[in-house]
Scaffold this motif. Structure first.
Motif, PDB file in Angstrom:
ATOM      1  N   VAL A  43     104.556  32.491 103.012  1.00 22.12           N
ATOM      2  CA  VAL A  43     104.466  33.519 104.052  1.00 22.12           C
ATOM      3  C   VAL A  43     105.401  34.696 103.813  1.00 22.12           C
ATOM      4  CG1 VAL A  43     103.582  31.946 105.810  1.00 22.12           C
ATOM      5  CG2 VAL A  43     106.041  32.270 105.590  1.00 22.12           C
ATOM      6  N   ASP A  44     106.403  34.523 102.962  1.00 21.04           N
ATOM      7  CA  ASP A  44     107.314  35.640 102.680  1.00 21.04           C
ATOM      8  C   ASP A  44     106.790  36.567 101.585  1.00 21.04           C
ATOM      9  OD1 ASP A  44     107.729  34.195 100.329  1.00 21.04           O
ATOM     10  OD2 ASP A  44     109.870  33.885 100.674  1.00 21.04           O
ATOM     11  N   LEU A  49     101.651  28.328  96.026  1.00 20.40           N
ATOM     12  CA  LEU A  49     101.731  26.973  95.513  1.00 20.40           C
ATOM     13  C   LEU A  49     100.328  26.400  95.421  1.00 20.40           C
ATOM     14  CD1 LEU A  49     103.404  24.358  94.878  1.00 20.40           C
ATOM     15  CD2 LEU A  49     103.282  23.888  97.331  1.00 20.40           C
ATOM     16  N   ILE A  50     100.048  25.742  94.307  1.00 19.15           N
ATOM     17  CA  ILE A  50      98.772  25.063  94.123  1.00 19.15           C
ATOM     18  C   ILE A  50      99.078  23.630  93.714  1.00 19.15           C
ATOM     19  CG2 ILE A  50      96.570  25.039  92.892  1.00 19.15           C
ATOM     20  CD1 ILE A  50      97.170  28.029  92.189  1.00 19.15           C
TER      21      ILE A  50
END
Length: 91
Positions: A43-44, A49-50
Motif C-alpha cells: 500500500v505504500d 509480493l507474489i
C-alpha cells in the motif's frame, strides 16, 4: 512443489505504470495454471509480493524473468523459498 515469496521492489515508476496491464495479465495466466497462489501491491507504493508454487528455485526464477515488469526494467526481484504453514483467517 515448493512455495516461494517473490518481492518486486519498484525500480522505475513510469515503466511500472506503462507495463502494469501486461504484468497483471501475465500473473492472471500464471494463477489460472496454478503457479501463482497470491499476489498484491504494497500500500505504500514500494512494490509488491507474489506467492508462487513451483518445483524449484530455477523454475520460479524463469517465471519471474518473464514477467513484463522485470523484462522492461520496471521492477527488481528478490526470491525466497517460503515454508507455508497454513492459511489463517481472522474474519
Amino acid at each position: 512443489m515448493a512455495t516461494y515469496a517473490v518481492f518486486l521492489p519498484l525500480k522505475d515508476e513510469e515503466k511500472s505504470k506503462e507495463h502494469r496491464p501486461a504484468h497483471l495479465d501475465y500473473l492472471e495466466r500464471l494463477h489460472e495454471t496454478g503457479h501463482v497462489l497470491a499476489r498484491g501491491p504494497f500500500v505504500d507504493g514500494s512494490g509488491g509480493l507474489i506467492i508462487y508454487e513451483s518445483p524449484s528455485y530455477d523454475a520460479v526464477e524463469k517465471l519471474v524473468n518473464e514477467d513484463p515488469y522485470v523484462v522492461h526494467g520496471a521492477r527488481d526481484y528478490v526470491i525466497h523459498e517460503w515454508a507455508l504453514v497454513g492459511h489463517l483467517r481472522t474474519t
